[in-house]
Every structure is written in structure tokens, then in C-alpha cells.
Design an enzyme around this catalytic site. Sequence first.
Site, PDB file in Angstrom:
ATOM      1  N   CYS A 169      -5.269  -5.536  -3.025  1.00 26.84           N
ATOM      2  CA  CYS A 169      -5.812  -4.512  -2.124  1.00 26.84           C
ATOM      3  C   CYS A 169      -7.034  -5.044  -1.385  1.00 26.84           C
ATOM      4  CB  CYS A 169      -6.168  -3.271  -2.920  1.00 26.84           C
ATOM      5  SG  CYS A 169      -7.215  -3.641  -4.328  1.00 26.84           S
ATOM      6  N   GLU A 228      -8.038   4.995  -4.681  1.00 26.11           N
ATOM      7  CA  GLU A 228      -8.139   3.643  -4.132  1.00 26.11           C
ATOM      8  C   GLU A 228      -6.853   3.403  -3.362  1.00 26.11           C
ATOM      9  OE1 GLU A 228     -10.717   1.721  -4.526  1.00 26.11           O
ATOM     10  OE2 GLU A 228     -11.782   2.827  -6.085  1.00 26.11           O
TER      11      GLU A 228
HETATM   12  P1  NAP Z   1       2.600   3.758  -4.483  1.00 23.12           P
HETATM   13  O1  NAP Z   1       4.027   3.707  -4.114  1.00 23.12           O
HETATM   14  O2  NAP Z   1       1.743   4.787  -3.854  1.00 23.12           O
HETATM   15  O3  NAP Z   1       2.604   3.896  -6.057  1.00 23.12           O
HETATM   16  C1  NAP Z   1       1.412   3.938  -6.790  1.00 23.12           C
HETATM   17  C2  NAP Z   1       1.615   4.739  -8.064  1.00 23.12           C
HETATM   18  O4  NAP Z   1       1.862   6.115  -7.758  1.00 23.12           O
HETATM   19  C3  NAP Z   1       2.803   4.283  -8.895  1.00 23.12           C
HETATM   20  O5  NAP Z   1       2.459   4.370 -10.261  1.00 23.12           O
HETATM   21  C4  NAP Z   1       3.884   5.312  -8.538  1.00 23.12           C
HETATM   22  O6  NAP Z   1       4.846   5.447  -9.544  1.00 23.12           O
HETATM   23  C5  NAP Z   1       3.054   6.556  -8.413  1.00 23.12           C
HETATM   24  N1  NAP Z   1       3.621   7.616  -7.589  1.00 23.12           N
HETATM   25  C6  NAP Z   1       4.563   7.529  -6.614  1.00 23.12           C
HETATM   26  N2  NAP Z   1       4.794   8.734  -6.075  1.00 23.12           N
HETATM   27  C7  NAP Z   1       3.999   9.619  -6.735  1.00 23.12           C
HETATM   28  C8  NAP Z   1       3.781  11.023  -6.633  1.00 23.12           C
HETATM   29  N3  NAP Z   1       4.421  11.767  -5.735  1.00 23.12           N
HETATM   30  N4  NAP Z   1       2.896  11.601  -7.472  1.00 23.12           N
HETATM   31  C9  NAP Z   1       2.218  10.851  -8.364  1.00 23.12           C
HETATM   32  N5  NAP Z   1       2.374   9.526  -8.496  1.00 23.12           N
HETATM   33  C10 NAP Z   1       3.245   8.904  -7.690  1.00 23.12           C
HETATM   34  O7  NAP Z   1       1.846   2.393  -4.222  1.00 23.12           O
HETATM   35  P2  NAP Z   1       2.331   0.911  -4.579  1.00 23.12           P
HETATM   36  O8  NAP Z   1       3.335   0.548  -3.562  1.00 23.12           O
HETATM   37  O9  NAP Z   1       2.656   0.800  -6.027  1.00 23.12           O
HETATM   38  O10 NAP Z   1       0.991   0.087  -4.380  1.00 23.12           O
HETATM   39  C11 NAP Z   1       0.690  -0.655  -3.221  1.00 23.12           C
HETATM   40  C12 NAP Z   1      -0.493  -0.066  -2.516  1.00 23.12           C
HETATM   41  O11 NAP Z   1      -1.581   0.117  -3.410  1.00 23.12           O
HETATM   42  C13 NAP Z   1      -1.020  -0.934  -1.415  1.00 23.12           C
HETATM   43  O12 NAP Z   1      -1.137  -0.172  -0.250  1.00 23.12           O
HETATM   44  C14 NAP Z   1      -2.395  -1.370  -1.893  1.00 23.12           C
HETATM   45  O13 NAP Z   1      -3.339  -1.562  -0.865  1.00 23.12           O
HETATM   46  C15 NAP Z   1      -2.800  -0.280  -2.791  1.00 23.12           C
HETATM   47  N6  NAP Z   1      -3.737  -0.774  -3.789  1.00 23.12           N
HETATM   48  C16 NAP Z   1      -5.043  -0.403  -3.722  1.00 23.12           C
HETATM   49  C17 NAP Z   1      -5.935  -0.863  -4.670  1.00 23.12           C
HETATM   50  C18 NAP Z   1      -7.387  -0.462  -4.657  1.00 23.12           C
HETATM   51  O14 NAP Z   1      -8.063  -0.696  -5.644  1.00 23.12           O
HETATM   52  N7  NAP Z   1      -7.881   0.115  -3.599  1.00 23.12           N
HETATM   53  C19 NAP Z   1      -5.488  -1.698  -5.691  1.00 23.12           C
HETATM   54  C20 NAP Z   1      -4.160  -2.060  -5.718  1.00 23.12           C
HETATM   55  C21 NAP Z   1      -3.295  -1.583  -4.759  1.00 23.12           C
HETATM   56  P3  NAP Z   1       6.249   4.653  -9.438  1.00 23.12           P
HETATM   57  O15 NAP Z   1       5.921   3.212  -9.430  1.00 23.12           O
HETATM   58  O16 NAP Z   1       6.984   5.060 -10.650  1.00 23.12           O
HETATM   59  O17 NAP Z   1       6.892   5.098  -8.175  1.00 23.12           O
END
Ligand code: NAP
Length: 515
Positions: free
Chosen positions: A296, A257
Site C-alpha cells: 500500500c 487504511e
Molecule cells: P478488499 O477486496 O477490499 O479486501 C480487503 C478485506 O475486506 C478482505 O479481508 C476481504 O475479505 C474483506 N471484505 C471484502 N468485502 C467485504 C465486505 N463487504 N465487508 C467486509 N469485509 C469485506 O481489498 P484487497 O484487494 O484484499 O486489498 C488490496 C487493497 O488494500 C489495495 O488497494 C491496497 O492499497 C490496500 N491496502 C492498504 C493498506 C494500508 O495500510 N493502507 C495495506 C495493504 C493494502 P475476502 O478476502 O474474503 O474477500
Amino acid sequence: MSDLLPNFISGRWQAGSGNGTGLFDPVLGNELVRVDATGLDLATGFDFAREQGGAALRAMSYAERGAMLAAVGKVLQANRDAYYEIATANSGTVKNDSAVDIDGGIYTLGAYAKLGESLGERRFMLDGDAARLAKDPLFQTQHVLLPTRGVALFINAFNFPSWGLWEKAAPALLSGVPVIVKPATATAWLTQRMVRDVVDAGVLPAGALSVVCGSPAGLLDALQPFDVLSFTGSADTAAAIRSHAAVAQRSVRVNIEADSINSALLLPGEAPDGAAFELLAKEVAREMTVKSGQKCTAIRRIFVPETLYAQAAEAISARLAKTTLGNPRNETVRMGSLVSRAQLVAVREGLALLQQHTETLHDGAKHTLIDADPAVASCVGPTLLGTRDADGASLVHDTEVFGPVATVLPYRDTAHALALVRRGQGSLVASLYGSDPAALAAAALELADSHGRVHVISPDVAALHTGHGNVMPQSLHGGPGRAGGGEELGGARALNFYHRRSALQASTAVLAALK
Ligand code: NAP
């Protein structure tokens, strides 16, 4: 130094061996708690969940697992006040916004508890009817669905520390698959606390639920072929996950997602003082401000007939102007803060980029902060942008600013509007506003292939509809293309991800003996 939250893995609470990363109050700026996953034996922890948790869950029927979900819901309900306090402190959200996350999670658990009850005392599911394989009807094929004998790893985003866990854990546990959750670091406290309460209450078998807070390092390495992985977060991290050996070589099933440039579309023929127009303005203002636009599913692009561009800008701006912004502890505040200073910087940068290609119709910078210091608090006012050149504004169709920001775009006719909506390259949700059922139905079908959900608002459902951005467990959540290509929820459909399908080929007597 603040308290270091322990992780729960291998059936016991374990602190990381590092100093940890601080979690902050995004309004007051103080450190709340720390998380750390350094030095955990993830391989052993994953094995424990697979073997102990998986076996215990698979020994239960769907009805028993449904009752287990109901018990989890009761534990969370009993501790709700503590969750609201954590959300206020760590997510900077006002009560109504915390409810979307906390009560949304509890509601989703309840929906899957009921589904479990309706599935009854079996431990596998039939998939469709038996079909004969030859002229003689004795030898047939019957497809069956069995829970996968692995773990479900959830890597979650910061914006839904509660709902993001339970909307996935409910169908996983109901399917008989143990869960390991890795919440986003910024807001991991609420997830960790909920897991702690559920573990302490003893309502789940050992190994059924684990939590790892802190760095994601090593988590994907611990995955094996029958495990499944659900990721929610940014498109960049999603790309890294897709290319990891667990997915690329070990065929771990993955659901993604990612971000999404969702739309709201007012169909042609609606008057500026009509009900459909009002419904659009109301929903857009709500979507932009709930959780400070950190959803999101939030509306990012608003499509209106070109003759109504100015009126739409005015009507939405008038509503946004009433938004009180600041410290969520102040009762007069309607919109709290972004989740962190880092997000504030990201939102400001994204906004500045979009502003180079648009006009500012309502400027969020003009909102004064209530009970909060602008030098410390991660608060940002709602900003409505617009451009009369919907075709030329490529950035608007491509850029997700994860905050209270949306852009008004005018269209010439329905075909033009639908083509513009599709420039989002696949989204989680589009909402349609109008009063002609035939036109709404036709537009919904035109958009359904590129959207996980199409939310249609006509005046007859004004008081009934569930909201553009609200994810209901009965309906699918996810979207094709840039939204990640994932599918979650959708009632019983969610169970598919956690089950393996197999075609049994046998005599009708054998098939009749399946239980
Ligand atoms: P993110 O930086 O991609 O982080 C998401 C998760 O991935 C966090 O738990 C993060 O851990 C982890 N992570 C980071 N780097 C990783 C790697 N290399 N390998 C595995 N895991 C890793 O995203 P975010 O900034 O938290 O979230 C915002 C985004 O999420 C927005 O773009 C939003 O649209 C999207 N979103 C989508 C939905 C949906 O249902 N489609 C729902 C909510 C949000 P850490 O926090 O420890 O870095």
C-alpha cells in the site's frame, strides 16, 4: 480436496459447514488449503472474546501485557521456517519479500512488548495533567484513558497476512483489548497458522485472539458499541464498511487504511550523476519490485525536474532491467509473483488503462520468466511509465495499479511539484530526495498535512534510512483523504484507538488517589 482450515472462535477450533474456498499457489497454480466460515455462531464468539478475553486482559498491567507480547513473538520466532514456506507457496514471494511480512510482524510485536514494559504496572493511563476548573484549585479535571470493553475486529488485506495482523494486534492486546482477525481469503493460511501456533503455545488468555477465515458475511453485524474495527483494503470495500449499521448507527469506532497513490520527489538542483538522483533511482526500483509492488505504501508516481525526465527514466529502467522474475523457489529470482490470477488480471487491466495516457519507458512484458509457466504463474514484470504532461494525466494521479508499476512525471518548479504530489488526494507516504536540508525541510512541511508520513532521503542518511515503503512501528502509518483517513502505529499513539478517554472532575484528593 485440500485440507479445510478450522476457525478459532469461542475458545475452540471450529470448521465451517460449507465446502470452503480454495487458496492457491500463484506460481504453480495448485490448490493448497481451503477456508470456510459458514455456520459459525459469530455473536456467541464475539461475546466470548468480549467477556472472557477482555476481562482477563484488563486484569493484567501494561507491563504484564508487554511480557505477553514478547512471549507471542518468541512463539512466532520458533516457527519462522514454516511461515516462510507458507508465504512462498501461497503469496509467491521471494525470501526477502516474505521477510517484510513475517519478520516485520515479529519486529513490531517486539517494539510494543518494550513499550508495555516502559508503561509499568498500571491498568489505565493518565492523559495530560490535571487542570483546575475554577478559581479554587481544589476542584480539577484529569483526563484518563481506559481500555475499551469490546473486541477489536481486524478485516485485513491479502498483501500482509502476518504484519497486517501483528501491527494491529500488538497495540490492541497491549491496551487490554481482545482481537478477532479476518484475514483476506487469498492468503489466510499464514494468518491462521500463526494464530494456531500462538493458541497452541498457551501464551494468551482464553478469548484474547480469534481467527475467522473465509467470507466476511455477518462479521460487522456482530459488532457492538464498544467494539472497534480496523479495516485494510480497497476504497470500495471501505465505503461499504463506513455505511454499515455497526458504524453508522452503533458508533463502532473504525480505522480505515485504503489505497494510496504515493509519491517520490527529487527536489530541484540535483545533478543527474549526483547522490540524491542515484538515491531516488535506487529507491524507486526497490519500491516497484518489493512484493511485486503489492504494498500500500509503494511508490506510484515519481516527480523529477523536467530537465531530468529522460535521465530519470533511463536510470530507473536500467535498474529494473536487472530484476529477475519467476518462481520464488529459484535462488536467482529476485521478484516472485502477484498473489493470484485475479490480481494478475487486475494489474494488467490497470496497466493497460494507464498506458493509454503514458509512454512505456521500461516494459515488464519483456522479462522472461524463470522456472515458471506464463500460462499458469501470476508473474508480471516491472513496468515504468512516463508522460511529459503531468498536469493533464489525471488518471495517473487517481489510479492505483496494485503491482510493479509506477509513472515518471516532470515538473517545472517546486511549487508545481508539490501541487502535483497533492493531486493524490491524501497519501500514506511521500519520499523526498535532495541534498539541501532547508529545501527538504520546507518541502516536508508542505506535504505533511496530506501525508501520514514524509520520508526524507539525503546523502547523509543513504545507508541509514529505513526505506520509503517500510512501515516502522515508531512512526505513524495511515494517511488522510483517499488513503482512508486512518492512523496506526506511531509508538504509543497506537494505543489511543483501543482506549476510551474520559474527563474525571473531582477534588485533588480524589485525583491523587487514582491508581
Ligand atoms: P478488499 O477486496 O477490499 O479486501 C480487503 C478485506 O475486506 C478482505 O479481508 C476481504 O475479505 C474483506 N471484505 C471484502 N468485502 C467485504 C465486505 N463487504 N465487508 C467486509 N469485509 C469485506 O481489498 P484487497 O484487494 O484484499 O486489498 C488490496 C487493497 O488494500 C489495495 O488497494 C491496497 O492499497 C490496500 N491496502 C492498504 C493498506 C494500508 O495500510 N493502507 C495495506 C495493504 C493494502 P475476502 O478476502 O474474503 O474477500
